[in-house]
Motif scaffolding. Structure first.
Motif, PDB file in Angstrom:
ATOM      1  N   GLY A 140      71.848 -56.232 144.446  1.00 46.77           N
ATOM      2  CA  GLY A 140      70.634 -56.563 143.708  1.00 46.77           C
ATOM      3  C   GLY A 140      69.371 -56.250 144.465  1.00 46.77           C
ATOM      4  O   GLY A 140      68.308 -56.817 144.170  1.00 46.77           O
ATOM      5  N   LEU A 141      69.447 -55.332 145.433  1.00 42.33           N
ATOM      6  CA  LEU A 141      68.304 -54.967 146.248  1.00 42.33           C
ATOM      7  C   LEU A 141      67.927 -53.509 146.007  1.00 42.33           C
ATOM      8  O   LEU A 141      68.735 -52.711 145.534  1.00 42.33           O
ATOM      9  N   VAL A 142      66.697 -53.172 146.350  1.00 45.21           N
ATOM     10  CA  VAL A 142      66.198 -51.811 146.154  1.00 45.21           C
ATOM     11  C   VAL A 142      65.996 -51.163 147.516  1.00 45.21           C
ATOM     12  O   VAL A 142      65.209 -51.647 148.337  1.00 45.21           O
ATOM     13  N   ALA A 143      66.712 -50.070 147.751  1.00 43.73           N
ATOM     14  CA  ALA A 143      66.586 -49.349 149.018  1.00 43.73           C
ATOM     15  C   ALA A 143      65.286 -48.557 149.043  1.00 43.73           C
ATOM     16  O   ALA A 143      64.763 -48.133 148.004  1.00 43.73           O
ATOM     17  N   GLU A 144      64.777 -48.347 150.240  1.00 46.94           N
ATOM     18  CA  GLU A 144      63.529 -47.614 150.435  1.00 46.94           C
ATOM     19  C   GLU A 144      63.764 -46.409 151.347  1.00 46.94           C
ATOM     20  O   GLU A 144      64.815 -46.288 151.996  1.00 46.94           O
ATOM     21  N   ALA A 145      62.766 -45.529 151.409  1.00 50.17           N
ATOM     22  CA  ALA A 145      62.840 -44.355 152.276  1.00 50.17           C
ATOM     23  C   ALA A 145      62.187 -44.613 153.629  1.00 50.17           C
ATOM     24  O   ALA A 145      62.187 -43.737 154.495  1.00 50.17           O
ATOM     25  N   LYS A 146      61.657 -45.815 153.838  1.00 56.94           N
ATOM     26  CA  LYS A 146      61.042 -46.191 155.109  1.00 56.94           C
ATOM     27  C   LYS A 146      61.014 -47.706 155.218  1.00 56.94           C
ATOM     28  O   LYS A 146      61.350 -48.422 154.263  1.00 56.94           O
ATOM     29  N   GLY A 161      74.236 -49.374 176.673  1.00 60.69           N
ATOM     30  CA  GLY A 161      75.011 -48.151 176.532  1.00 60.69           C
ATOM     31  C   GLY A 161      76.399 -48.319 175.965  1.00 60.69           C
ATOM     32  O   GLY A 161      77.199 -47.378 175.982  1.00 60.69           O
ATOM     33  N   THR A 162      76.705 -49.488 175.409  1.00 59.14           N
ATOM     34  CA  THR A 162      78.062 -49.750 174.938  1.00 59.14           C
ATOM     35  C   THR A 162      78.241 -49.598 173.429  1.00 59.14           C
ATOM     36  O   THR A 162      79.361 -49.618 172.938  1.00 59.14           O
ATOM     37  N   ALA A 163      77.139 -49.474 172.689  1.00 59.96           N
ATOM     38  CA  ALA A 163      77.240 -49.437 171.235  1.00 59.96           C
ATOM     39  C   ALA A 163      76.098 -48.609 170.658  1.00 59.96           C
ATOM     40  O   ALA A 163      75.260 -48.071 171.382  1.00 59.96           O
ATOM     41  N   HIS A 164      76.066 -48.513 169.324  1.00 55.37           N
ATOM     42  CA  HIS A 164      75.053 -47.727 168.638  1.00 55.37           C
ATOM     43  C   HIS A 164      74.078 -48.633 167.885  1.00 55.37           C
ATOM     44  O   HIS A 164      74.437 -49.718 167.421  1.00 55.37           O
ATOM     45  N   SER A 165      72.868 -48.151 167.752  1.00 54.16           N
ATOM     46  CA  SER A 165      71.841 -48.788 166.929  1.00 54.16           C
ATOM     47  C   SER A 165      71.282 -47.739 165.976  1.00 54.16           C
ATOM     48  O   SER A 165      71.276 -46.539 166.295  1.00 54.16           O
ATOM     49  N   TYR A 166      70.808 -48.189 164.825  1.00 53.16           N
ATOM     50  CA  TYR A 166      70.313 -47.262 163.804  1.00 53.16           C
ATOM     51  C   TYR A 166      68.928 -47.692 163.349  1.00 53.16           C
ATOM     52  O   TYR A 166      68.704 -48.874 163.067  1.00 53.16           O
ATOM     53  N   PHE A 167      68.006 -46.718 163.277  1.00 53.68           N
ATOM     54  CA  PHE A 167      66.621 -47.009 162.941  1.00 53.68           C
ATOM     55  C   PHE A 167      66.058 -45.945 162.003  1.00 53.68           C
ATOM     56  O   PHE A 167      66.526 -44.797 161.992  1.00 53.68           O
ATOM     57  N   VAL A 168      65.051 -46.356 161.253  1.00 58.84           N
ATOM     58  CA  VAL A 168      64.281 -45.428 160.420  1.00 58.84           C
ATOM     59  C   VAL A 168      62.859 -45.470 160.964  1.00 58.84           C
ATOM     60  O   VAL A 168      62.109 -46.400 160.692  1.00 58.84           O
ATOM     61  N   HIS A 169      62.487 -44.472 161.743  1.00 60.23           N
ATOM     62  CA  HIS A 169      61.191 -44.481 162.409  1.00 60.23           C
ATOM     63  C   HIS A 169      60.096 -43.836 161.562  1.00 60.23           C
ATOM     64  O   HIS A 169      58.915 -44.103 161.763  1.00 60.23           O
ATOM     65  N   ALA A 170      60.483 -42.985 160.634  1.00 57.12           N
ATOM     66  CA  ALA A 170      59.475 -42.279 159.831  1.00 57.12           C
ATOM     67  C   ALA A 170      59.818 -42.398 158.348  1.00 57.12           C
ATOM     68  O   ALA A 170      60.000 -43.506 157.846  1.00 57.12           O
ATOM     69  N   ALA A 200      80.642 -51.400 159.361  1.00 61.29           N
ATOM     70  CA  ALA A 200      79.630 -51.110 158.343  1.00 61.29           C
ATOM     71  C   ALA A 200      80.184 -50.049 157.405  1.00 61.29           C
ATOM     72  O   ALA A 200      80.897 -49.137 157.827  1.00 61.29           O
ATOM     73  N   ARG A 201      79.839 -50.157 156.142  1.00 60.12           N
ATOM     74  CA  ARG A 201      80.374 -49.245 155.130  1.00 60.12           C
ATOM     75  C   ARG A 201      79.544 -47.965 155.034  1.00 60.12           C
ATOM     76  O   ARG A 201      78.331 -47.962 155.238  1.00 60.12           O
ATOM     77  N   ALA A 202      80.225 -46.867 154.665  1.00 59.71           N
ATOM     78  CA  ALA A 202      79.540 -45.584 154.526  1.00 59.71           C
ATOM     79  C   ALA A 202      78.700 -45.510 153.258  1.00 59.71           C
ATOM     80  O   ALA A 202      77.741 -44.735 153.186  1.00 59.71           O
ATOM     81  N   ASP A 203      79.060 -46.319 152.245  1.00 58.96           N
ATOM     82  CA  ASP A 203      78.336 -46.295 150.958  1.00 58.96           C
ATOM     83  C   ASP A 203      77.242 -47.354 150.939  1.00 58.96           C
ATOM     84  O   ASP A 203      77.115 -48.133 149.985  1.00 58.96           O
ATOM     85  N   ALA A 204      76.413 -47.357 151.981  1.00 59.57           N
ATOM     86  CA  ALA A 204      75.425 -48.427 152.163  1.00 59.57           C
ATOM     87  C   ALA A 204      74.438 -48.520 151.015  1.00 59.57           C
ATOM     88  O   ALA A 204      74.061 -49.619 150.598  1.00 59.57           O
ATOM     89  N   MET A 205      73.989 -47.389 150.477  1.00 64.12           N
ATOM     90  CA  MET A 205      72.978 -47.432 149.423  1.00 64.12           C
ATOM     91  C   MET A 205      73.567 -47.935 148.101  1.00 64.12           C
ATOM     92  O   MET A 205      72.895 -48.666 147.359  1.00 64.12           O
ATOM     93  N   PRO A 226      64.017 -38.399 153.429  1.00 62.29           N
ATOM     94  CA  PRO A 226      63.808 -37.637 152.198  1.00 62.29           C
ATOM     95  C   PRO A 226      64.346 -38.346 150.950  1.00 62.29           C
ATOM     96  O   PRO A 226      64.007 -37.980 149.824  1.00 62.29           O
ATOM     97  N   ALA A 227      65.178 -39.335 151.141  1.00 66.19           N
ATOM     98  CA  ALA A 227      65.714 -40.141 150.038  1.00 66.19           C
ATOM     99  C   ALA A 227      65.889 -41.567 150.540  1.00 66.19           C
ATOM    100  O   ALA A 227      65.773 -41.837 151.743  1.00 66.19           O
ATOM    101  N   ALA A 228      66.150 -42.484 149.622  1.00 62.62           N
ATOM    102  CA  ALA A 228      66.344 -43.887 150.005  1.00 62.62           C
ATOM    103  C   ALA A 228      67.435 -43.989 151.068  1.00 62.62           C
ATOM    104  O   ALA A 228      68.525 -43.434 150.907  1.00 62.62           O
ATOM    105  N   CYS A 229      67.119 -44.665 152.166  1.00 63.56           N
ATOM    106  CA  CYS A 229      68.068 -44.738 153.290  1.00 63.56           C
ATOM    107  C   CYS A 229      68.156 -46.116 153.920  1.00 63.56           C
ATOM    108  O   CYS A 229      68.955 -46.331 154.824  1.00 63.56           O
TER     109      CYS A 229
END
Length: 224
Positions: free
Chosen positions: A63-69, A112-121, A51-56, A124-127
């Motif tokens: 052509g998509l709009v990122a959100e903060a939640k 326990g072998t890998a990472h997952s990423y979530f936005v639960h709340a 996965a790329r670090a410049d996701a936003m 402060p900026a589009a993520c």
């Protein structure tokens, strides 16, 4: 009578030979492995596609709009399998997610072998892109604030991944140097993969080089 008998015997032998030849030809065809239709059998190098670090920024390029939640008025899932010379390539967690940003949690997968990423709340900026992966299972999440939102495309997902996808290329692999085949729900597709709509519960298999033993016809989604 003897002449007639000889003629009949000769005809029987001829017919038997034709049937035997046909049976051998059919057997030979059935014995031909599916991979024979994939062209070159030269080994294909395995890719490194994190996965790329410049996701936003990539979300915007797609052509998509990122959100903060997360907005789950529409919430669909498709699944992507990717094979290079029969070996499964991981679709990474965090595509379309600002990994490391405030508000984005980094959690371990259940095994326990890998990472997952979530936005639960609320970040402060589009993520979070409305098109993203939480974990390395290959499930693509499609979300929207609008009801009955039209599906996003596989091309948009690959743009967020930072990889080329068109009628001839997947990442750095391109025809005719490397055979590429696309399957939707286990059936071969000749359409431009970038234009494939990510319909709910669609199983996509991208096969680069030699195929795996089995093309996945479906994925066991947990949602209805």
């Amino acid at each position: 009578m003897r002449i007639g008998w000889r003629f009949g015997s000769t005809l029987s032998v001829f017919k038997g030979g034709v049937l035997l030849a046909g049976a051998l030809l059919l057997s030979a065809c059935q014995a031909t492995p599916p991979s024979a239709s994939f062209g070159s059998s030269n080994p294909v190098a395995q890719p490194s596609w994190p996965a790329r670090a410049d996701a936003m920024a990539l979300t915007q390029q797609a052509g998509l709009v990122a959100e903060a939640k997360e907005y789950l008025v529409t919430h669909h899932h498709a699944h992507l399998d990717l094979f290079v010379d029969g070996q499964r390539v991981t679709v990474p967690a965090g595509i379309g997610i600002a990994i490391g940003a405030a508000g984005v949690s980094d959690e371990q997968t259940p095994d326990g072998t890998a990472h997952s990423y979530f936005v639960h709340a609320l970040c402060p900026a589009a993520c979070l892109s409305p098109l993203h992966t939480h974990d390395p299972s290959g499930i693509i999440h499609e979300e929207s604030q609008q009801a009955n939102h039209a599906p996003y495309s596989l091309g948009q997902f690959f743009a967020e991944w930072g990889l080329k996808l068109d009628a001839n290329c997947v990442g750095d692999y391109c025809k005719p140097d490397v055979p590429i085949h696309i399957y939707l729900n286990g059936k071969a597709s000749e359409s431009d993969p970038a234009k494939i709509p990510l319909e709910n519960h669609l199983e996509i298999a991208i096969v680069i080089g030699q195929p795996p033993a089995v093309i996945p016809p479906s994925w066991e989604f947990l949602d209805p």
